[in-house]
Write a protein that holds these residues in place. Structure first.
Motif, PDB file in Angstrom:
ATOM      1  N   LEU A   1      39.581  40.271  33.898  1.00 38.65           N
ATOM      2  CA  LEU A   1      39.217  39.027  34.477  1.00 38.65           C
ATOM      3  C   LEU A   1      39.742  39.107  35.885  1.00 38.65           C
ATOM      4  CD1 LEU A   1      40.219  36.777  31.307  1.00 38.65           C
ATOM      5  CD2 LEU A   1      38.141  36.994  32.546  1.00 38.65           C
TER       6      LEU A   1
ATOM      7  N   ALA B   1      40.752  34.990  37.352  1.00 34.57           N
ATOM      8  CA  ALA B   1      39.495  34.747  37.777  1.00 34.57           C
ATOM      9  C   ALA B   1      39.264  33.867  38.715  1.00 34.57           C
ATOM     10  CB  ALA B   1      38.633  34.444  36.626  1.00 34.57           C
TER      11      ALA B   1
ATOM     12  N   GLN C   1      37.666  38.083  39.156  1.00 41.06           N
ATOM     13  CA  GLN C   1      36.147  38.318  38.778  1.00 41.06           C
ATOM     14  C   GLN C   1      35.804  36.619  38.937  1.00 41.06           C
ATOM     15  OE1 GLN C   1      34.253  40.530  38.523  1.00 41.06           O
ATOM     16  NE2 GLN C   1      35.627  42.148  37.418  1.00 41.06           N
TER      17      GLN C   1
END
Length: 253
Positions: free
Chosen positions: A3, A30, A6
């Motif tokens: 994650l 993220a 992202q």
């Protein structure tokens, strides 16, 4: 998928399941874009977790395109989409005042089913153009159905139909998008402690939770978020509808 860094998009992020998922994604590293009808409602959460707030009507093609463009401009094209936007008005097919107005049924389907598909089609198109990650993965889409898709109660015809559509969409979408390295998974929550549910009088809440086998309580939005993140992180989870309901099976009413 790892994650960290992202780009991720969460719809219906102003409260409930969406807000909890946005918090969890941000905590995992993220870069999160929060989508809801009103950017003003998103502002406190966006400031708190360092996310981008974007106004979006998921059921409108132009609004969704604009929102995804705004998110991509800030974070890059999303590799993660979690669809939590939805409405759940009650209404009998034939009530005391006659048949359910057709526009009421259509509105629920428009937001819950068409809105989910709208966001999925646009996000998937952008994901397909990205460079693949490990396992040739390009993106993950997590949709939200409901156990009402399977055991819709009296007064839930529109809601159950819309969520049944989301559930049925899962496998064909996963099969079609597999060639692009995009996974599609759906969570079907039971009764969760969202603002819509906690507004019910306490005695009614107690009667409802008494029907849940275990744990005998409403689900916590954070538990939905944990499931969503687990799906994103596990590449073998694809094409499935996962019930998250404490073994609850809804009664007719």
């Amino acid at each position: 998928m790892i994650l960290t860094n992202q780009p991720a998009i969460v719809t219906g992020a102003a409260s409930g399941l969406g807000a909890a998922t946005a918090r969890a994604l941000a905590a995992a590293g993220a870069r999160v874009a929060l989508l809801d009808l009103s950017a003003e409602r998103l502002a406190p959460l966006a400031e708190d977790i360092g996310a981008l707030a974007v106004s979006c009507d998921v059921s409108d093609a132009g609004s969704a395109e604009w929102a995804l463009t705004a998110a991509a401009r800030e974070h890059g094209p999303a590799r993660i989409l979690v669809n939590c936007a939805g409405i759940a008005p009650a209404g009998r097919i034939v009530g005391r005042e006659g048949p359910l107005p057709l526009e009421d049924f259509a509105r629920v389907v428009q937001v819950n089913l068409i809105g989910t598909f709208n966001m999925m089609r646009l996000a998937a198109a952008a994901m397909a153009a990205l460079e693949p990650l490990d396992d040739d993965e390009r993106g993950v889409i997590v949709n939200t159905a409901s156990i009402a898709a399977y055991e819709g109660q009296i007064g839930q015809a529109a809601y159950a139909a819309s969520k049944g559509g989301v559930a049925a969409l899962t496998l064909p979408a996963a099969r079609e998008l597999a060639r692009h390295g995009i996974r599609v998974v759906t969570i079907a929550p039971g009764l969760f402690g969202t603002p819509m549910v906690t507004a019910i009088p306490q005695d009614v809440q107690d009667a409802i939770t008494a029907t849940i086998p275990f744990p005998r309580r409403f689900g916590k939005p954070e538990e939905y978020a944990r499931m969503a993140l687990s799906i994103v992180e596990n590449p073998m989870v694809n094409g499935s509808v996962i019930r998250l309901d404490g073994a609850l099976r809804l009664q007719p009413k």
